[in-house]
Structure formats: C-alpha cells, structure tokens
Design an enzyme around this catalytic site. Structure first.
Site, PDB file in Angstrom:
ATOM      1  N   SER A 258      49.444  65.272 -12.045  1.00  0.00           N
ATOM      2  CA  SER A 258      50.086  64.572 -10.944  1.00  0.00           C
ATOM      3  C   SER A 258      50.836  65.573 -10.089  1.00  0.00           C
ATOM      4  O   SER A 258      50.980  66.733 -10.443  1.00  0.00           O
ATOM      5  CB  SER A 258      51.045  63.512 -11.467  1.00  0.00           C
ATOM      6  OG  SER A 258      52.265  64.110 -11.848  1.00  0.00           O
ATOM      7  N   LYS A 259      51.317  65.106  -8.962  1.00  0.00           N
ATOM      8  CA  LYS A 259      52.005  65.990  -8.020  1.00  0.00           C
ATOM      9  C   LYS A 259      53.223  66.646  -8.661  1.00  0.00           C
ATOM     10  O   LYS A 259      53.672  67.698  -8.237  1.00  0.00           O
ATOM     11  CB  LYS A 259      52.422  65.201  -6.787  1.00  0.00           C
ATOM     12  CG  LYS A 259      51.215  64.638  -6.058  1.00  0.00           C
ATOM     13  CD  LYS A 259      51.386  64.693  -4.564  1.00  0.00           C
ATOM     14  CE  LYS A 259      50.117  64.387  -3.796  1.00  0.00           C
ATOM     15  NZ  LYS A 259      49.107  63.589  -4.456  1.00  0.00           N
ATOM     16  N   ARG A 260      53.749  65.999  -9.676  1.00  0.00           N
ATOM     17  CA  ARG A 260      54.913  66.558 -10.350  1.00  0.00           C
ATOM     18  C   ARG A 260      54.587  67.773 -11.188  1.00  0.00           C
ATOM     19  O   ARG A 260      55.467  68.475 -11.647  1.00  0.00           O
ATOM     20  CB  ARG A 260      55.574  65.495 -11.237  1.00  0.00           C
ATOM     21  CG  ARG A 260      56.457  64.529 -10.483  1.00  0.00           C
ATOM     22  CD  ARG A 260      57.159  63.590 -11.424  1.00  0.00           C
ATOM     23  NE  ARG A 260      56.218  62.726 -12.137  1.00  0.00           N
ATOM     24  CZ  ARG A 260      55.729  61.605 -11.639  1.00  0.00           C
ATOM     25  NH1 ARG A 260      56.106  61.195 -10.465  1.00  0.00           N
ATOM     26  NH2 ARG A 260      54.870  60.875 -12.332  1.00  0.00           N
TER      27      ARG A 260
END
Length: 480
Positions: A258-260
């Site tokens: 994910s973007k995290r």
RNA sequence: GGCCCCAUCGUCUAGCGGUUAGGACACCGCCCUUUCACGGCGGUGACGGGGGUUCGAGUCCCCCUGGGGUCGCCA
C-alpha cells in the site's frame, strides 16, 4: 514454380509470420506515479515483445476524465525514461479514441447485445445494500435487460452489455492455467456511463483487439476482469489475446502493498540512489527465475524471459536484496558515470584531481549512490567531531609521539600519490618498531573522525598533503 | 461473506514421483586486512497440517489452515 502455385505458399507464410508476431502493451491509468508493481509488469511486457522481435505499446487508460492528471502521465513517462524502457510508436491515449468506442457501443446496441439501463445510482446502491443484508452477492438484477416500456423521465441511462445467462466463461491463463468463471458470477456490467463515456473493461478489450495485442501480461488483480473482457470480444467477434496474470508484489511483511509502504514510486528509488539496472534486475527476479542465476543484463533478460515461467504465488520484496544488487552494479559502473550520478546528490567531482582514487575506493563499499556521496563528503570535509569510541580506542599509548613523528616526516617530503603517503607511514612504523595499527588508528581518527573507511594512503592522497597535516594537527590540538 | 487463485529456509527462488531438498539475499563464524567494506571459505535455516494414490511423494488427488485477488457509472 509458376506464380499460381507460389501464391498459396506465400499466403501461408504470411499467416505464419502473423501468428508468431508478438505485440504487448503496458496500460496504466494516469492517476499517480508509476509504482514498482507497475514497472515490473511493464518490464515483463517489454521483455516479451523484445524477445520476439515484436512490438511494445504504451497506452494511457484515461477514460475517466475526472480522475486523470497530466502530471501522472508525465510521471509515468519520466519513470520509463529513467529505467530505459522504450515503446513502439506514439503513446496511445484512450481519451482521444472516444469516437471509436462510441461506434462499437452503438453496434452492440443495434445488434441487441447491449441495452440502456435507466436505473439511477441511488436505486443501484439501495439494491446492493438490500442484497448485502440478505447475505447475497451484490450485483445488478438485469431489470432493464429486456425492457420494452417507456423509459423513466429524467434519468440519463448507462449502457450495459448482455452477459451470458448460463454456462461458463473459460480461458487459458499462461501463468495460472485454465480459469473458469460461472456465468452466474458475472452481471450485465456497464460499458458506457450515463455521460456517454465508455468504461474500462469495454475499452480495454476494444483497444487490445484494434491494436493487435497478442499477449496481455498484467497484474492478477485483473483476473476477474478477463471474463468480462472476453464477453466484449465475443459480442464483437474480436480475436482474444493470450493472458498472463502476474501475482502481486507484497510488502516486506508479506502483506498487500500500500501507499504506506514507503518506496512505491519508481522515481523514489532514483532519489534513494539506486541504479535503474539494479531495480530492473531486482524486479525481474520477483516471480521469475532462470535456474540459479541472480544477475541479469537487459540483454540476458530479453534472451531468457518467458511469461509462462512466472510463478503462481505472490512474492514479497526485500530491500536488502536490492541493496546487494545495487552494490554489484555500482562496482561495475565506470567511474565517469558514477561521478555524473553523484551530482544528483550534491557531490561534484569532475574537476577533482584525485577523483579516480576516490571513486575507486568508494564504489567497493557503497550500497547506493546516495551513500557513496555521503562517504565522499566524510573524506573531503574536515571532521567536526571525533567518534567517542574511536577516541578511547585509538588515542592511547604513544599515539601523540607517533603522530608527531609522522607529521615531521611528511612535512619534509613531497607527497602526491598513495604510495608516497604509504611510504611515510611505513617509515614511522619501521623507526618506532610498531605495528601498523598503532599509527593507523589515531591517523584514521584524525582524518575521518571515525574508525571506519577506505585505505588511509588513499584518503591522504585524495585530500593532499596540506589537508592531511591540518587534520592531524587538529586532532593533536583537540586532545592535548 | 460469495467467487477465483495460491502455498519449499526470515525473504527471492531451484525442484517438475526416487535429491544428503540446490542457489541467492539477510544472519552467524573463520580467513584476508591498519579500520570498515569488498572478496574467499564454512555454518544456522524450509517442503503449513491431515488424509489418500503409489513400491516410493516437496512433486499427483481431496480436506483443513493460512495468504492474495475480486465483488464500482475506478482502472
């Protein structure tokens, strides 16, 4: 052989050539930067096309006018440029092909293979909620499929395609094998929004067919889209390409990326000091392998890659392997190239007279270009402080006398090359009958402020006699 | 939850019915060395569980468990 006899033979030959031609594509939607999963997919498609002497097309999937951005397209192009992937012909933009899609939508409407659906978004949402409450799978109930009455007023209709009511949609996936989806799992999905613009599953099928795409290599998040696209192909009588659904890349914890997860953007790797060849090598080995081989040049990848050999299971990336690959590629990159790459990290060596010695010393130990720049600065800049442990370890015994003798000898001598400095150190060692470490440790502390780094003679040659003297004097003064 | 897909060291992977289950990264030793790296040598470490099939299963089948994907007028 006369012409009449030759002709069938030539026709057959032409057909065979057509059959063996491979056309692949990478079709990102311009909603953000290019991430590493996308880059791997692009690489796989690119390799397969190049291996077969075919074509690789870059197509921007921008049918959703409100979500796209020009910047995102540029970011994707920039990433392609950085890693060195090229594409054949012009970039194709779906937003410029709306008239084409419109014609095909009309064709399906005319042939009764698609229909207008007047259900509003609100009604649809309500239906879905009810279905979920009843524990059913949410899906459109086909209420307008055979509608013949008067359409409700004030509703702009969408166009839905008639999916088969029974049977299976079956296709052969080059990675996963035979995939079977029962017709009940599919619904009459929307091919044109109420504003008239076409939707993804429709335009993908149209474009892949029109552009002559023979092999579709994409993430397996598209697996469920494939039967939908096949419905389009079949409704229009278009040729269905071969599909290869590549399992996703997982994060270091083995969970969904994910973007995290930090470094998702391909260009972030450039900023972190990775070489494109290392990134590509890293990515190609995620899900694909060739025996025990770890290092692949682009040429070897082209030669050896085959999408049929891609693993069925998702793979987690691990940065330490990328580091190792990057270190490998740095060692094998010419100094001149490294010097120019270093400039992105604020280090300008082009006019430094000892740049070769410096780069040679650093390329053996740096994992990234960024790290290399940092190491270089630690050599080039006078230390502002001294490592505490180093002080304890190095500044004991007769360290002062030793360094003073060293200074005295160095001052009396011409010194430019590493051997010159080495000779001075050697003389001190001989004269005082000490081990190399006795002078090496305090000297290293004086030069770098810490106890780790390249060869001392190299360092001294790089900074020169004057700075060497200055740094030693500074240490002497600091710890009187 | 329904449907689809998947499952070998911590991670990337080799294996395609008979292997001491191989390699790479990481980790730990040793060697090299003025230090740190590099390099060399060695080591720890895996077939998720249960049933079958078979003379023989990491390899074939089923179930369980676990993981991933998907269920939009996004792509």
């Amino acid at each position: 052989m006369n012409q009449g006899a030759l002709r069938p033979f030539l026709v057959k030959l032409a057909k065979n050539i057509e059959v063996s031609m491979v056309v692949t594509r990478f079709a990102p939607s311009p909603t953000g930067y290019l991430h590493i999963g996308g880059l791997r997919t692009a690489l796989f498609n690119w390799l397969w096309a190049r291996k077969n002497g075919g074509k690789f097309i870059l197509r921007i999937e921008d049918t959703d006018l409100v979500r796209n951005s020009k910047e995102a397209t540029e970011a994707i192009l920039e990433a392609f440029k950085w890693v060195g992937l090229d594409y054949d012909g012009e970039v194709a933009y779906q937003s410029k092909r709306f008239d084409i899609y419109k014609r095909y939508i009309q064709k399906l409407l005319d042939e009764g293979k698609a229909y207008y659906c007047y259900m509003s978004k609100e009604e649809l949402d309500k239906l879905r909620q009810e279905q979920i409450q009843r524990g059913e799978r949410p899906r459109y109930d086909r209420r307008y499929r055979d509608f013949t009455g008067t359409p409700p007023q004030g509703v702009k209709p969408v166009v839905r395609i008639k999916a088969p009511l029974e049977g299976d949609v079956v296709f052969e996936d080059g990675i996963k094998g035979t995939i079977t989806i029962r017709a009940e799992e599919l619904d009459d999905f929307i091919i044109a929004r109420s504003d008239g613009t076409p939707t993804y599953n429709f335009v993908v099928a149209i474009d892949d067919a029109l552009m002559g795409i023979t092999d579709v290599i994409r993430g397996d998040d598209h697996l469920y889209n494939t039967p939908k696209q096949i419905i389009v192909y079949e409704a229009l009588g278009l040729k269905i390409p071969r599909f290869y659904h590549v399992p996703m890349i997982l994060n270091e914890q083995g969970k969904k990326l994910s973007k995290r997860d930090g470094a998702m953007d391909v260009m972030e790797y450039k900023r972190m000091g990775y070489l494109p060849e290392a990134l590509l090598n890293f990515l190609v080995r995620l899900g694909w392998s060739y025996g025990d081989q770890e290092i692949f040049t682009l040429k070897e990848m082209i030669e050896l890659f085959d999408p049929k050999e891609i693993n069925k299971a998702p793979s987690a990336y691990n940065l330490s392997k990328l580091d190792w690959l990057n270190a490998h590629y740095i060692k094998n990159t010419p100094n001149e190239k490294l010097i120019s790459l270093l400039e992105d990290f604020g280090l300008f060596l082009a006019n430094h007279d000892k740049k070769e010695i410096l780069v040679d010393a650093l390329k053996e130990r740096a994992k990234t270009i960024k790290e290399m720049a940092q190491m270089a600065k630690e050599i080039l800049e006078e230390p502002q402080s001294y490592d505490e442990k180093g002080v304890k370890k190095a500044l004991k015994g007769e360290w002062r006398e030793i360094l003073e003798l060293f200074l005295q000898k160095l001052q009396a001598k011409e010194a430019h090359l590493p051997v010159d400095f080495h000779q001075v150190v050697e003389e001190v060692v001989q004269e005082r009958k000490i081990g190399f470490g006795k002078i090496g440790q305090p000297l290293r502390l004086a030069l770098l402020g810490k106890m780790a780094g390249p060869d001392l003679s190299d360092i001294m040659a790089i900074i020169g006699k004057d700075k060497t003297i200055q740094r030693v004097e500074k240490l002497l003064k600091r710890y009187q």
